[in-house]
Design an enzyme around this catalytic site. Sequence first.
Site, PDB file in Angstrom:
ATOM      1  CG  MET A  31      -2.073  -0.952   1.128  1.00 27.64           C
ATOM      2  SD  MET A  31      -3.452  -0.501   2.196  1.00 27.64           S
ATOM      3  CE  MET A  31      -2.737  -0.567   3.812  1.00 27.64           C
TER       4      MET A  31
ATOM      5  N   GLY B 100      -4.984   3.477   8.389  1.00 28.74           N
ATOM      6  CA  GLY B 100      -5.467   2.100   8.515  1.00 28.74           C
ATOM      7  C   GLY B 100      -4.433   1.074   8.081  1.00 28.74           C
ATOM      8  CB  CYS B 101      -3.505  -2.164   9.438  1.00 28.07           C
ATOM      9  SG  CYS B 101      -2.637  -1.400  10.790  1.00 28.07           S
ATOM     10  CB  ILE B 102      -6.822  -3.559   6.087  1.00 23.76           C
ATOM     11  CG1 ILE B 102      -7.112  -4.747   5.226  1.00 23.76           C
ATOM     12  CG2 ILE B 102      -8.065  -2.771   6.404  1.00 23.76           C
ATOM     13  CD1 ILE B 102      -6.090  -5.836   5.397  1.00 23.76           C
TER      14      ILE B 102
END
Lengths: 154, 102
Positions: A31, B100-102
């Site tokens: 990400m 956020g982690c996701i």
Amino acid sequence: MSDERKLAIICSKGSLDMAYPGLILANAARMMGIEADIFFTFWGMDIITKDKVDHLKVVPVGNPAMHMPQFIGGLPGMTDMATSMMKKEIEKLDVPPVGEFLQMVHDAGCGLYACKMASEMMHLKREDLVDEVDAILGAMEFLEKAEGAQLLFI
Amino acid sequence: MTTKELNVTLDAEGFMTDPKQWTPEIAEVMAAEEGIAPLGERRWLVINWVRAEAAKTGEFPSLRGISKNSGVETKELYELFPKGPAKKIARCAGYGKPKGCI
């Protein structure tokens, strides 16, 4: 973010609670634009084995974080109870089940590799492993791939 | 035009601190800085969905939420916003750095 940063994760454990940390870190890396590869070996092979991936468990016995007497953790049904409780909590956090998570990190560009020796030891062939697995590699091949990466053993 | 010339407050990493100051022109300037200009239809689809979702829930959506519900799936998100989709989407949409982690 630095273009050179790279993360290599070795997943050697096959319980549900040991599957998530590697997947979450690999996904977080992707990400933010960091290259990521995961190498599955020994019990970690369960995470990428077709008939095991949806049945990973949390085992209370031998786990002090469960904060219960060992003999209770060993009672019939306790493993299933702990497993279903954790799955519910994970779902609440919008974190996908392991099978879907593998697909997500793979779509995100994370390489997924199975250990050659562990595959042979467990008599697993390519077709026994989930489709997202990129290749079955020997330890040396994986280390070559991981050159210059930050390495994490789980 | 650079983001510094825009009349908005940015944090040290170049994220907007007040999403209400956002305009579509800002998104294009951010995109240019991120190397993904012009935004085009698919990136706008993501940005518009993210802004609508964040306005509705009060929180910036997770990347998984975006890939599941915006109509643009994970693979394409990484193609549209290469090298760090979470950060690039947040910047273009006028939100702070995603936590956020996701």
